[in-house]
Design a protein around this motif. Structure first.
Motif, PDB file in Angstrom:
ATOM      1  N   GLY A 172       0.840  -1.200   0.000  1.00 24.39           N
ATOM      2  CA  GLY A 172       0.000   0.000   0.000  1.00 24.39           C
ATOM      3  C   GLY A 172       0.870   1.243   0.000  1.00 24.39           C
ATOM      4  O   GLY A 172       1.868   1.302   0.716  1.00 24.39           O
ATOM      5  N   LEU A 173       0.536   2.234  -0.818  1.00 27.82           N
ATOM      6  CA  LEU A 173       1.324   3.469  -0.869  1.00 27.82           C
ATOM      7  C   LEU A 173       0.839   4.447   0.190  1.00 27.82           C
ATOM      8  O   LEU A 173      -0.351   4.473   0.505  1.00 27.82           O
ATOM      9  CB  LEU A 173       1.160   4.134  -2.241  1.00 27.82           C
ATOM     10  N   ASP A 174       1.766   5.250   0.698  1.00 29.95           N
ATOM     11  CA  ASP A 174       1.392   6.270   1.669  1.00 29.95           C
ATOM     12  C   ASP A 174       1.118   7.577   0.916  1.00 29.95           C
ATOM     13  O   ASP A 174       2.045   8.257   0.479  1.00 29.95           O
ATOM     14  CB  ASP A 174       2.529   6.455   2.679  1.00 29.95           C
ATOM     15  N   VAL A 175      -0.162   7.908   0.727  1.00 29.63           N
ATOM     16  CA  VAL A 175      -0.504   9.105  -0.055  1.00 29.63           C
ATOM     17  C   VAL A 175      -1.281  10.096   0.798  1.00 29.63           C
ATOM     18  O   VAL A 175      -1.948  10.985   0.273  1.00 29.63           O
ATOM     19  CB  VAL A 175      -1.349   8.731  -1.296  1.00 29.63           C
ATOM     20  N   GLY A 176      -1.201   9.953   2.140  1.00 27.39           N
ATOM     21  CA  GLY A 176      -1.979  10.831   2.995  1.00 27.39           C
ATOM     22  C   GLY A 176      -3.455  10.538   2.808  1.00 27.39           C
ATOM     23  O   GLY A 176      -3.866   9.383   2.777  1.00 27.39           O
ATOM     24  N   PHE A 177      -4.267  11.611   2.639  1.00 28.09           N
ATOM     25  CA  PHE A 177      -5.706  11.397   2.519  1.00 28.09           C
ATOM     26  C   PHE A 177      -6.201  11.503   1.086  1.00 28.09           C
ATOM     27  O   PHE A 177      -7.386  11.663   0.847  1.00 28.09           O
ATOM     28  CB  PHE A 177      -6.461  12.366   3.433  1.00 28.09           C
ATOM     29  N   GLU A 178      -5.291  11.434   0.103  1.00 29.47           N
ATOM     30  CA  GLU A 178      -5.750  11.342  -1.287  1.00 29.47           C
ATOM     31  C   GLU A 178      -6.295   9.939  -1.510  1.00 29.47           C
ATOM     32  O   GLU A 178      -6.241   9.089  -0.639  1.00 29.47           O
ATOM     33  CB  GLU A 178      -4.577  11.647  -2.231  1.00 29.47           C
ATOM     34  N   ASN A 179      -6.787   9.677  -2.746  1.00 25.28           N
ATOM     35  CA  ASN A 179      -7.337   8.349  -3.021  1.00 25.28           C
ATOM     36  C   ASN A 179      -6.307   7.267  -2.699  1.00 25.28           C
ATOM     37  O   ASN A 179      -5.143   7.386  -3.080  1.00 25.28           O
ATOM     38  CB  ASN A 179      -7.716   8.248  -4.505  1.00 25.28           C
ATOM     39  N   PRO A 180      -6.718   6.182  -1.996  1.00 27.41           N
ATOM     40  CA  PRO A 180      -5.757   5.120  -1.665  1.00 27.41           C
ATOM     41  C   PRO A 180      -5.129   4.534  -2.924  1.00 27.41           C
ATOM     42  O   PRO A 180      -5.802   4.379  -3.949  1.00 27.41           O
ATOM     43  CB  PRO A 180      -6.618   4.068  -0.964  1.00 27.41           C
ATOM     44  N   MET A 181      -3.827   4.221  -2.831  1.00 28.07           N
ATOM     45  CA  MET A 181      -3.116   3.624  -3.966  1.00 28.07           C
ATOM     46  C   MET A 181      -2.356   2.389  -3.507  1.00 28.07           C
ATOM     47  O   MET A 181      -1.875   2.336  -2.383  1.00 28.07           O
ATOM     48  CB  MET A 181      -2.135   4.637  -4.547  1.00 28.07           C
ATOM     49  N   PHE A 182      -2.256   1.421  -4.415  1.00 24.99           N
ATOM     50  CA  PHE A 182      -1.503   0.202  -4.144  1.00 24.99           C
ATOM     51  C   PHE A 182      -0.503  -0.012  -5.270  1.00 24.99           C
ATOM     52  O   PHE A 182      -0.812   0.261  -6.429  1.00 24.99           O
ATOM     53  CB  PHE A 182      -2.449  -1.000  -4.058  1.00 24.99           C
ATOM     54  N   ALA A 183       0.701  -0.486  -4.915  1.00 27.35           N
ATOM     55  CA  ALA A 183       1.718  -0.772  -5.933  1.00 27.35           C
ATOM     56  C   ALA A 183       1.889  -2.284  -6.032  1.00 27.35           C
ATOM     57  O   ALA A 183       1.843  -2.976  -5.020  1.00 27.35           O
ATOM     58  CB  ALA A 183       3.039  -0.113  -5.538  1.00 27.35           C
ATOM     59  N   ALA A 184       2.082  -2.774  -7.255  1.00 27.25           N
ATOM     60  CA  ALA A 184       2.264  -4.215  -7.461  1.00 27.25           C
ATOM     61  C   ALA A 184       3.415  -4.457  -8.423  1.00 27.25           C
ATOM     62  O   ALA A 184       3.646  -3.664  -9.348  1.00 27.25           O
ATOM     63  CB  ALA A 184       0.985  -4.820  -8.021  1.00 27.25           C
ATOM     64  N   LEU A 185       4.153  -5.546  -8.188  1.00 22.47           N
ATOM     65  CA  LEU A 185       5.196  -6.001  -9.123  1.00 22.47           C
ATOM     66  C   LEU A 185       4.586  -7.132  -9.941  1.00 22.47           C
ATOM     67  O   LEU A 185       4.202  -8.158  -9.375  1.00 22.47           O
ATOM     68  CB  LEU A 185       6.395  -6.555  -8.346  1.00 22.47           C
ATOM     69  N   GLU A 186       4.482  -6.943 -11.256  1.00 18.99           N
ATOM     70  CA  GLU A 186       3.796  -7.938 -12.090  1.00 18.99           C
ATOM     71  C   GLU A 186       4.617  -8.273 -13.323  1.00 18.99           C
ATOM     72  O   GLU A 186       5.333  -7.417 -13.842  1.00 18.99           O
ATOM     73  CB  GLU A 186       2.435  -7.395 -12.567  1.00 18.99           C
ATOM     74  N   VAL A 187       4.487  -9.524 -13.774  1.00 24.20           N
ATOM     75  CA  VAL A 187       5.102  -9.925 -15.044  1.00 24.20           C
ATOM     76  C   VAL A 187       4.011 -10.546 -15.906  1.00 24.20           C
ATOM     77  O   VAL A 187       3.320 -11.466 -15.467  1.00 24.20           O
ATOM     78  CB  VAL A 187       6.220 -10.974 -14.822  1.00 24.20           C
ATOM     79  N   GLU A 188       3.868 -10.039 -17.128  1.00 27.48           N
ATOM     80  CA  GLU A 188       2.863 -10.609 -18.025  1.00 27.48           C
ATOM     81  C   GLU A 188       3.495 -11.745 -18.821  1.00 27.48           C
ATOM     82  O   GLU A 188       4.635 -11.630 -19.268  1.00 27.48           O
ATOM     83  CB  GLU A 188       2.349  -9.535 -18.981  1.00 27.48           C
ATOM     84  N   TYR A 189       2.740 -12.852 -18.937  1.00 31.58           N
ATOM     85  CA  TYR A 189       3.372 -14.008 -19.602  1.00 31.58           C
ATOM     86  C   TYR A 189       2.627 -14.451 -20.870  1.00 31.58           C
ATOM     87  O   TYR A 189       2.880 -15.547 -21.373  1.00 31.58           O
ATOM     88  CB  TYR A 189       3.513 -15.177 -18.624  1.00 31.58           C
ATOM     89  N   THR A 190       1.745 -13.614 -21.403  1.00 35.81           N
ATOM     90  CA  THR A 190       0.985 -14.027 -22.609  1.00 35.81           C
ATOM     91  C   THR A 190       1.928 -14.427 -23.735  1.00 35.81           C
ATOM     92  O   THR A 190       1.817 -15.507 -24.310  1.00 35.81           O
ATOM     93  CB  THR A 190       0.109 -12.846 -23.105  1.00 35.81           C
ATOM     94  N   GLU A 191       2.901 -13.535 -24.034  1.00 33.07           N
ATOM     95  CA  GLU A 191       3.797 -13.820 -25.163  1.00 33.07           C
ATOM     96  C   GLU A 191       4.732 -14.972 -24.839  1.00 33.07           C
ATOM     97  O   GLU A 191       5.007 -15.821 -25.679  1.00 33.07           O
ATOM     98  CB  GLU A 191       4.598 -12.556 -25.510  1.00 33.07           C
ATOM     99  N   SER A 192       5.255 -15.014 -23.630  1.00 30.71           N
ATOM    100  CA  SER A 192       6.181 -16.100 -23.250  1.00 30.71           C
ATOM    101  C   SER A 192       5.513 -17.454 -23.422  1.00 30.71           C
ATOM    102  O   SER A 192       6.159 -18.439 -23.769  1.00 30.71           O
ATOM    103  CB  SER A 192       6.612 -15.942 -21.788  1.00 30.71           C
ATOM    104  N   ASP A 193       4.192 -17.501 -23.142  1.00 32.82           N
ATOM    105  CA  ASP A 193       3.457 -18.763 -23.250  1.00 32.82           C
ATOM    106  C   ASP A 193       3.381 -19.246 -24.686  1.00 32.82           C
ATOM    107  O   ASP A 193       3.408 -20.443 -24.946  1.00 32.82           O
ATOM    108  CB  ASP A 193       2.014 -18.544 -22.743  1.00 32.82           C
TER     109      ASP A 193
END
Length: 1213
Positions: A172-193
């Motif tokens: 979860g990102l610390d953005v004070g009282f602005e809209n809550p934000m979340f950060a994610a580490l993602e890898v897309e595998y459509t092409e690799s498949d």
């Protein structure tokens, strides 16, 4: 066959830990997940000791934990992600001391699946939303709020899915009282498949994606997505947002991305900063090997914050960010200290760091300083071109540091943990012990240990001193009612009494008003400020001004027994009469006008303490020689009338009435127990009805061979009872339930409570002529551990059949052995390299050993004396050999002389399994087995994973083949082999000429050796293929085994087939029978199956109680010790199974997992009752207890008694 599963030692590993104010008080607590259990730990800010407040079995698998607090709240809640397909919010209720489920929202299927969320949890720092994510594709966001009544509310889930994406981490990102934000580490595998060449896989990018929860539109949008380092593995939240009171910003917001060898600061629309992770400077380091961060914690202080990141070597780095409002000026990193590698790090506001170790004990450290002013080299992003991001794809120049002993932290407490138990044995080796000990090989790498587990409470001795004679009793007493500590110790001898005063020192005093020329029967601080002494000739009442009032026993009679409390005294005369005294309001002792004749010699008396706000306690228990205990009334209306009577099986030796809390019987107030110790060593515990004085619900327990003495004591501010026989036992309340456990200490003849400044909650006891003052530090741990340190990870060990020694093999992969390392260093020195000795002399148990390339092994064979607790000798293995199996074999060819055979392999790779050569090393025992003499080694073509003695020969599982060897002059001679196994032989057991073979992936097979034809034949196997980890024979036709997924199963061969095989002398019948289902001609039937929830590493068939039945004891990887007890009668099976069914409906799992499907995770549970679930019956509300007992046609007491009896008779716990 029906079994009853009981956990004796719950798992000790911690998979995750979170910190917060869960009880709503001012202090912080830690909630830890132990895989299948939740525990609340409370560190004491003054002493630094960690105590367990509550522990709860969730009957499910906990995958993730997070703490959160609603905006403006004072209390933290815990969110749990599990394998139940539900998000759970828990609240800790300090009143009932339990976890309460506030919300349970279902979102997917149960089980730990790839695309069902539960693996990762991230909360908004302001407590407005939570994201729960799967390994792949699925992410759900829940909005948290409160309603008008200030209760926590949860919204329906909002989707933030991304198809064909593997998720590595979310935060979860610390953005004070602005809209809550979340950060994610993602890898897309459509092409690799879809790309068969593999180029797309190599070019796949790892994306750092921001998801924004728009509170106005009530949905989640993907706000920002940028490629980051392909080796990124962890995100850490950076503080941000405006402080409410001023315009100042808490920090720059954003995340730290931890990658291999680097740490990058990233945020939307902001320049990146990159610094290298400092490495240890070591001459033998593997320069090709990268370094990753495995655990991280961020701590906010007033106007500042810092991070502690931990590398996979255990080094902690302090990371700081220099910022101007929202702009980052520099990212800095420096070495902080080295602690064991952790699954979770928690920093408490009181200045402590809790390290939940990945393996081994857990530690609590205190911060001495924050490492600001030391001269450790610091790397900053400003030292590099464009903040280290000039070329993001090429590594930065490496930074180095020198590891050192702890400087910024100091160790204040240690929580013992058995995790991981790799092998165990159960044998009774200790002198004068009537129960067996569990020996366990635990740990990993240089922090491994060999532990002896004994059932009992650990005792810390404070003082011990010799006395002039042998006393027969001891008491301590205060001078005034409201004194904090005791002032006198009174010792009674056969012909006199000695009084010692407690001060700076303990010394004898004379002018106490006590009679010193006679033995003492009882001592009591009575009324506001007087003392009382009972001796055979009479009673002395010593007033505060040293005046003495004396009551003398009638002519020709003596006092034989006495009992006292603050306001009442009862004595029994040799003429079998009772005399009763009560304190009046002026502080005078008045004798009741009548004396009661008992008609039989009185052996023991007891009254309870005066209840709060009362004048007297209404009941007296009298034990007589005619083998009875009578309850006599002390009420003014019917003084000294007998109310009830209980017959005994032997004369009583001691009685003790005590009010103790047992939530199983009464949740709100203490229950009055009458404890009766008999002369034959049996203890009876009966409940005394506070209104009618009737005795009900009697439970018995055998304590030892001597007559029992009972003493009322205070244990951690609660009443307890010491029962002294040939062993000392303690009856106490822990977490509101009653426990009864032996003390691991010298046998005591008498004991009493002891309270002084040095030892406020101690006990004082006498054994022989020695006076001992001691305390019991931890009531929660019922297994005392003694550890012997090891060099490498233990693999297996075997006991010697005669001399009580253990032979243990250790081996570590990717580690250079000490001798090999010395040779490499010498070579470097001869090559003219300068070598820094400080890096070489670091203790490996704290810093580990430097990592080496795959295929490098360090291994040794160790001889251990478990009774003395020391290593006798160590044989290091050279030539990159590693030991995998061992057995003690008496070879018929050598007229039954015992040899140690160790299966080793050279240059072993684990996946796929390969080695240049396997060996069977043979050793002879010398010096009564204290050391080993090498005889010869026999080459094999694969890794020998299992060896075993068999009919004067050696049977070995070498890779996929089963071989029989006999002793030769220069090596072992192969007699016969069977190559028909599918993957690798892992376990071997034998009875007669039958061999039970456990295959790594193919379950259990039954083989037989036919000597006339010299054949090894497999005649039966399992219908299911199972990944076996351990096995043991229950009887000739039955085998119990465990698999890699946490199941225990019991397979049985049809006795008719068994006889048919045994009657076939040559095995020709088996040879010509047709195989069934591509396997052996016969199949075993599964007769029991149960999911334990921990990978079982060893199974044993042993009795745990002297003269008790045999049980199946198992030890698990997470440090679990449990037993499976066979039921004796059909009635028991019906009764306990019905109770289990009721408990399934009444006692829901804390994480919302269905109990039946949890215990039947892979295969439906069969013929096993979950005792852990049945034992939670004691914690149910009274109304539910009564309802279930009514359905079973029993009383609540009878149900509890049956459960206790099952546990005690099988395990003694």
């Amino acid at each position: 066959m029906h079994l009853y599963n009981l956990t004796l030692q719950p798992p000790t590993a911690i998979t995750q830990a979170i910190v917060g104010n869960f009880s709503g008080a001012r202090q912080q607590e830690i909630i830890v997940s132990r895989g299948t259990r939740l525990e609340l730990l409370r560190p004491d800010v003054q002493t630094g000791k960690v105590s367990t407040v509550v522990t709860s079995d969730v009957f499910g698998s906990i995958r993730s934990l997070a703490a959160f607090r609603l905006t403006g709240g004072t209390k933290d809640y815990a969110i749990v992600g599990s394998d139940s397909g539900r998000i759970i919010i828990l609240d800790y209720d300090p009143k009932t001391s339990s976890f309460v489920k506030v919300h349970q929202e279902t979102y997917g299927k149960s089980g730990a699946r790839r695309i069902v969320p539960g693996q990762y949890l991230a909360t908004d720092p302001k407590g407005r939303a939570v994201m729960i994510s799967a390994m792949e594709k699925a992410k759900l966001v829940y909005i948290l709020n409160r309603d008008a009544a200030a209760n926590l509310t949860i919204s329906s889930p909002l989707e933030a899915h991304k198809n064909n994406a593997i998720i590595h981490h979310i935060v979860g990102l610390d953005v004070g009282f602005e809209n809550p934000m979340f950060a994610a580490l993602e890898v897309e595998y459509t092409e690799s498949d879809q790309d068969p060449t593999g180029e797309a896989f190599n070019a796949a990018e790892k994306m750092l994606t921001y998801y924004e929860l728009d509170l106005g539109l009530n949905h989640v949008v993907r706000r920002w997505s940028e490629p980051t380092d392909p080796r990124a593995n962890l995100l850490v939240q950076v503080p941000g947002g405006q402080v409410a009171s001023s315009e100042r910003y808490d920090g720059p917001s954003g995340v730290l991305v931890c990658c291999e060898d680097h740490i990058i600061y990233r945020h939307m629309d902001a320049p990146q900063h990159r610094v290298p992770i400092p490495r240890r400077r070591h001459p033998l380091e593997d320069t090709e090997r990268g370094l990753i961060i495995t655990a991280a914690v961020m701590h906010k202080m007033k106007g500042a914050f810092f991070f502690l990141l931990q590398s996979e070597e255990g080094d902690l780095y302090k990371v700081t960010i220099e910022h101007d409002e929202q702009d980052v000026r520099a990212l800095k990193i420096k070495y902080f200290d080295t602690v064991p590698v952790a699954n979770s790090l928690c920093i408490l506001k009181s200045g402590f760091l809790f390290v939940a170790s990945e393996f081994g004990d857990h530690y609590l450290y205190q911060f001495q300083k924050l490492g600001d002013d030391d001269n450790e080299p610091e790397s900053a992003s400003t030292d590099y071109a464009s903040f280290g991001m000039a070329d993001p794809n090429s590594p930065l120049p490496r930074a180095y540091f020198k590891p050192r002993a702890l400087d910024n932290l100091t160790l204040v407490d240690q929580q013992e943990s058995l995790d991981p138990i790799i092998d165990s044995k159960v044998i009774n080796l200790l002198p004068n012990s009537d129960t067996p000990q569990i020996f366990a090989a635990c740990g990993r790498g240089a922090r491994s240990s060999f532990r002896t587990l004994r059932h009992g409470l650990d005792v810390e001795e404070v003082v011990s001193s010799d006395l002039p004679g042998i006393p027969n009793a001891v008491w301590t007493t205060k001078l005034k009612e409201d004194d904090e500590f005791d002032s006198y110790i009174i010792l009674s001898f056969v012909n006199g009494t000695l009084v010692l005063s407690i001060g700076e020192t303990i010394e004898e005093v004379q002018d106490t008003g006590f009679l010193s020329s006679a033995p003492t029967l009882a001592v009591q601080q009575i009324g506001g400020d007087a003392l009382l002494q009972v001796h055979p000739q009479g009673i002395r009442h010593v007033l505060s001004d040293r005046r003495v009032n004396e009551w003398r026993a009638p002519q020709g009679k003596t006092i034989v027994s006495a009992t006292t409390n603050k306001r009442q005294v009862v004595v029994a005369l040799s003429s079998a009469e009772l005399v009763y005294f009560e304190l009046d309001l002026d502080g005078q002792l008045n004798e009741y006008q009548d004396r009661k004749a008992m008609g039989s010699t009185v052996l023991a008396l007891s009254i309870a303490e005066v209840p709060e706000g009362r004048q007297r306690t209404p009941f007296l228990a009298v034990g007589c020689e005619d083998q009875t205990v009578r309850i006599v009334s002390l009420d003014p209306d019917n003084t000294l009338e007998t109310i009830s009577l209980q017959a005994l099986t032997a004369p009583p030796s001691s009685i003790c009435i005590a009010d103790m809390l047992d939530a199983g019987l009464n949740k709100t107030q203490p229950t009055t127990f009458v404890n009766i110790g008999l002369q034959n060593g049996v203890l009876l515990r009966t409940v005394l009805d506070p209104v009618t004085g009737q005795l009900t619900d009697t439970r018995t327990r055998f304590l030892g061979t001597r007559p029992i003495r009972l003493v009322r004591v205070m244990i951690q501010r609660n009443p307890g009872i010491l029962a002294l026989s040939s062993r000392s036992w303690l009856n106490y309340t822990y977490q509101n339930l009653m426990h009864f456990t032996p003390l691991i200490f010298e046998n005591l003849d008498y004991a009493f409570s002891f309270s002084a400044e040095l030892c406020p909650e101690g006990l004082i006891g006498i054994s022989g002529s020695v006076l001992r003052i001691f305390q019991i530090p931890r009531l929660g741990t019922k297994l005392k551990q003694d550890a012997i340190p090891l060099s490498y990870t233990p693999r297996k060990f075997v006991p010697h059949p005669h001399n009580g020694l253990f032979y243990l093999i250790e081996g570590d992969h990717r580690v250079m052995s000490d001798t090999e390392a010395k040779q490499q260093i010498e070579l470097l020195r001869q090559g003219g390299k300068m070598i820094d000795d400080t890096a070489l002399n670091l203790p490996p148990e704290q810093f580990g050993r430097p990592k080496a390339p795959a295929g490098t092994w360090a291994s040794c064979i160790r001889v251990i004396d478990p009774v003395e607790g020391k290593t006798l000798s160590v044989v290091e293995l050279d030539n990159n050999e590693a030991a995998f199996s061992l057995a003690i074999v008496s070879f018929g060819a050598r007229s039954g002389e015992l040899h140690l055979v160790v299966g080793t392999a050279q240059d072993t790779f684990l996946a796929p399994r390969s080695c240049t050569s396997g060996f069977l090393r043979t050793y002879r025992f010398v010096d009564e087995g204290r050391s080993l003499e090498f005889m010869h080694k026999t080459e094999t073509n694969d890794v020998p994973m299992a060896v075993m003695a068999f009919q004067g020969k050696l049977i070995a599982g070498v890779g996929k083949s089963l071989r029989l060897y006999d002793m030769g002059k220069k090596k072992l001679l192969r007699k016969v082999e069977n190559k028909g196994f599918s993957s690798a032989i892992l376990t071997l057991n034998t009875q007669g000429s039958r061999i039970i073979v456990g295959d790594m992936q193919d379950s259990i097979s039954y083989a037989v050796y036919k000597a006339p034809e010299n054949r090894l034949l497999v005649f039966a196997d399992d219908t299911q293929s199972r990944w076996v980890t351990s096995a043991t024979m229950v009887d000739y036709n039955t085998v119990a085994a465990a698999d890699r997924f946490g199941n225990i199963f019991v397979n049985r061969l049809d006795p008719k087939i068994s006889e048919q095989i045994d009657d076939d002398p040559t095995g020709a019948g088996i040879l010509h029978e047709k195989g069934l289902l591509a396997g052996a001609p016969h199949k075993t039937a599964m007769i029991a199956h149960f999911h334990v929830g921990d990978i079982v590493t060893a199974l044993h068939r042993v009795p745990l109680v002297a003269g008790g039945r045999e049980v199946l004891l198992y030890t698990g990887l997470h440090g679990t010790v449990g037993i499976l007890v066979p039921f004796v009668s059909k009635d028991d099976v019906d009764f306990i199974s019905t109770l289990e069914q009721h408990m399934r409906t009444e006692q829901g799992s804390l994480v919302g997992r269905d109990h039946l499907s949890w215990r039947g995770y892979y295969v439906p549970v069969k013929a096993v009752v979950d005792g852990d679930l049945c034992e939670t019956y004691a914690r149910l509300p009274q109304s539910k207890q009564s309802a279930i007992a009514g359905e079973l046609d029993r009383t609540v007491g009878e149900v509890l008694k049956k459960l206790e009896q099952l546990r005690v008779t099988a395990s003694g716990f």
